[in-house]
Design a protein around this motif. Sequence first.
Motif, PDB file in Angstrom:
ATOM      1  N   UNK A  13      47.333  21.206  47.165  1.00  0.00           N
ATOM      2  CA  UNK A  13      46.704  20.613  45.913  1.00  0.00           C
ATOM      3  C   UNK A  13      46.742  21.755  44.655  1.00  0.00           C
ATOM      4  N   UNK A  14      46.432  22.950  44.979  1.00  0.00           N
ATOM      5  CA  UNK A  14      46.597  23.944  44.065  1.00  0.00           C
ATOM      6  C   UNK A  14      47.980  24.161  43.593  1.00  0.00           C
ATOM      7  N   UNK A  15      48.879  24.071  44.472  1.00  0.00           N
ATOM      8  CA  UNK A  15      50.423  24.176  43.988  1.00  0.00           C
ATOM      9  C   UNK A  15      50.680  23.105  43.293  1.00  0.00           C
ATOM     10  N   UNK A  16      50.417  21.994  43.621  1.00  0.00           N
ATOM     11  CA  UNK A  16      50.802  20.718  42.828  1.00  0.00           C
ATOM     12  C   UNK A  16      50.025  21.044  41.406  1.00  0.00           C
ATOM     13  N   UNK A  17      49.027  21.305  41.330  1.00  0.00           N
ATOM     14  CA  UNK A  17      48.423  21.477  40.027  1.00  0.00           C
ATOM     15  C   UNK A  17      48.667  22.738  39.115  1.00  0.00           C
ATOM     16  N   UNK A  40      53.226  30.660  37.107  1.00  0.00           N
ATOM     17  CA  UNK A  40      52.977  31.527  38.164  1.00  0.00           C
ATOM     18  C   UNK A  40      51.634  31.931  38.920  1.00  0.00           C
ATOM     19  N   UNK A  41      51.831  32.158  40.206  1.00  0.00           N
ATOM     20  CA  UNK A  41      50.421  32.421  40.908  1.00  0.00           C
ATOM     21  C   UNK A  41      49.906  33.530  40.082  1.00  0.00           C
ATOM     22  N   UNK A  42      50.474  34.364  39.594  1.00  0.00           N
ATOM     23  CA  UNK A  42      49.974  35.792  39.168  1.00  0.00           C
ATOM     24  C   UNK A  42      49.056  35.329  37.956  1.00  0.00           C
ATOM     25  N   UNK A  43      49.638  34.409  37.140  1.00  0.00           N
ATOM     26  CA  UNK A  43      49.231  33.927  35.785  1.00  0.00           C
ATOM     27  C   UNK A  43      47.932  33.188  36.148  1.00  0.00           C
ATOM     28  N   UNK A  44      47.814  32.252  37.004  1.00  0.00           N
ATOM     29  CA  UNK A  44      46.591  31.634  37.576  1.00  0.00           C
ATOM     30  C   UNK A  44      45.691  32.773  38.093  1.00  0.00           C
ATOM     31  N   UNK A  45      45.915  33.632  38.641  1.00  0.00           N
ATOM     32  CA  UNK A  45      44.915  34.565  39.151  1.00  0.00           C
ATOM     33  C   UNK A  45      44.396  35.263  38.012  1.00  0.00           C
ATOM     34  N   UNK A  46      45.239  35.809  36.885  1.00  0.00           N
ATOM     35  CA  UNK A  46      44.485  36.630  35.980  1.00  0.00           C
ATOM     36  C   UNK A  46      43.849  35.770  35.018  1.00  0.00           C
ATOM     37  N   UNK A  47      44.306  34.527  34.864  1.00  0.00           N
ATOM     38  CA  UNK A  47      43.281  33.703  33.742  1.00  0.00           C
ATOM     39  C   UNK A  47      42.069  33.212  34.400  1.00  0.00           C
ATOM     40  N   UNK A  48      42.154  33.011  35.773  1.00  0.00           N
ATOM     41  CA  UNK A  48      40.705  32.833  36.479  1.00  0.00           C
ATOM     42  C   UNK A  48      40.103  34.083  36.782  1.00  0.00           C
ATOM     43  N   UNK A  56      46.719  34.042  46.316  1.00  0.00           N
ATOM     44  CA  UNK A  56      48.106  33.797  46.873  1.00  0.00           C
ATOM     45  C   UNK A  56      47.534  33.314  48.368  1.00  0.00           C
ATOM     46  N   UNK A  57      46.400  33.889  49.012  1.00  0.00           N
ATOM     47  CA  UNK A  57      45.952  33.596  50.093  1.00  0.00           C
ATOM     48  C   UNK A  57      45.398  32.075  50.104  1.00  0.00           C
ATOM     49  N   UNK A  58      44.867  31.775  49.174  1.00  0.00           N
ATOM     50  CA  UNK A  58      44.445  30.329  48.935  1.00  0.00           C
ATOM     51  C   UNK A  58      45.578  29.483  49.072  1.00  0.00           C
ATOM     52  N   UNK A  59      46.672  29.504  48.389  1.00  0.00           N
ATOM     53  CA  UNK A  59      47.815  28.826  48.250  1.00  0.00           C
ATOM     54  C   UNK A  59      48.590  28.872  49.639  1.00  0.00           C
ATOM     55  N   UNK A  60      48.372  29.981  50.481  1.00  0.00           N
ATOM     56  CA  UNK A  60      48.857  29.825  51.913  1.00  0.00           C
ATOM     57  C   UNK A  60      47.992  29.065  52.963  1.00  0.00           C
ATOM     58  N   UNK A  61      46.826  28.659  52.290  1.00  0.00           N
ATOM     59  CA  UNK A  61      45.873  28.092  53.312  1.00  0.00           C
ATOM     60  C   UNK A  61      45.157  29.008  54.425  1.00  0.00           C
ATOM     61  N   UNK A  62      44.938  30.273  53.995  1.00  0.00           N
ATOM     62  CA  UNK A  62      44.280  30.938  54.856  1.00  0.00           C
ATOM     63  C   UNK A  62      42.498  30.821  54.856  1.00  0.00           C
ATOM     64  N   UNK A  63      42.024  31.133  55.717  1.00  0.00           N
ATOM     65  CA  UNK A  63      40.596  30.789  56.041  1.00  0.00           C
ATOM     66  C   UNK A  63      40.026  31.813  54.971  1.00  0.00           C
ATOM     67  N   UNK A  64      39.741  31.679  53.903  1.00  0.00           N
ATOM     68  CA  UNK A  64      38.824  32.247  52.951  1.00  0.00           C
ATOM     69  C   UNK A  64      37.787  31.257  52.323  1.00  0.00           C
ATOM     70  N   UNK A  65      36.996  32.015  51.863  1.00  0.00           N
ATOM     71  CA  UNK A  65      35.694  31.164  51.222  1.00  0.00           C
ATOM     72  C   UNK A  65      35.419  31.372  49.746  1.00  0.00           C
ATOM     73  N   UNK A  66      36.042  30.641  48.831  1.00  0.00           N
ATOM     74  CA  UNK A  66      35.888  30.841  47.451  1.00  0.00           C
ATOM     75  C   UNK A  66      34.464  30.577  46.998  1.00  0.00           C
TER      76      UNK A  66
END
Length: 278
Positions: A13-17, A40-48, A56-66
């Motif tokens: 979902x994040x990649x699609x958006x 780019x991923x880096x742009x999303x990260x900086x803006x957020x 990047x871990x989020x878009x890789x489906x890792x087990x982290x808790x935002x």
Amino acid sequence: MGTRRNRQELAQFLRRCRERTSPADLGLPGGSRRRTPGLRREEIAVLAGLSPTWYTYLEQGRDIRPSTEVLASLARVLRLSNDERTYLYLLATGNPPSDERPRSDTSDDAVVRAVVDGMAHPGLPVYAADIHGDLVAWNDVAAKWYTDFDALPEGRRNMLWWMLTAPEARERFVNWEEDTRDVVGRFRRAAAARAWDARFEELVGVMRDASTEFCEWWSSHYVSKQRTRLRELWIDGEPRVVQLAVLNLADSTRSVVLHLPPDTGSAPDWPSCGEDLR
């Protein structure tokens, strides 16, 4: 953050958006130098306000808790609709945002009165389904307006399955694509809230195999919530508009779907269930 299935859904979902978000909309340089669509991923990260590695871990489906703050930032940067924002929260936390709560609004009173009247009207379809769309009850009018649900195969007495695969459904719905896509969006939202539910995974698999439209809408991550909305059906050779109202039963995954007059003001002048509507 929930099950592996939801983590994978969140990543997709994040990649699609991200891919659909235009850099120009956020004041970023674009142009032909970009090798991939969107941000780019880096742009999303900086803006957020996030670490690029963590995002990047989020878009890789890792087990982290935002946190909810992180989810709010991502929803803002990705310009998510209200339905998409709720879907993001459901995937990440299993719960909708805290501001999405039932409201008390007297403007709903007309609909409530129409629901009470409609339940007693012999010419109105009524059916009940569980959270997966599996039908559990219906009246004679619903069978005449839609299909003979008793005749559907075991395990396929499912409203979404019927809408996607039955030629009869495309003939019944005046706006088949719009109505079916809406049900797919609500199905996706329900699946996100029940990541452990194997019935959703089973249905997604069979509908992917059976319907190219489902594959397209599912891959696009279209999502919507249940609303009181209009539906137009071909009945007795004429288009009939009804307003759908859904009653969710307490302590149950079952809901009752009522068909009301579109203006909620009076009972419609339609044939009773004893007359042929086909």
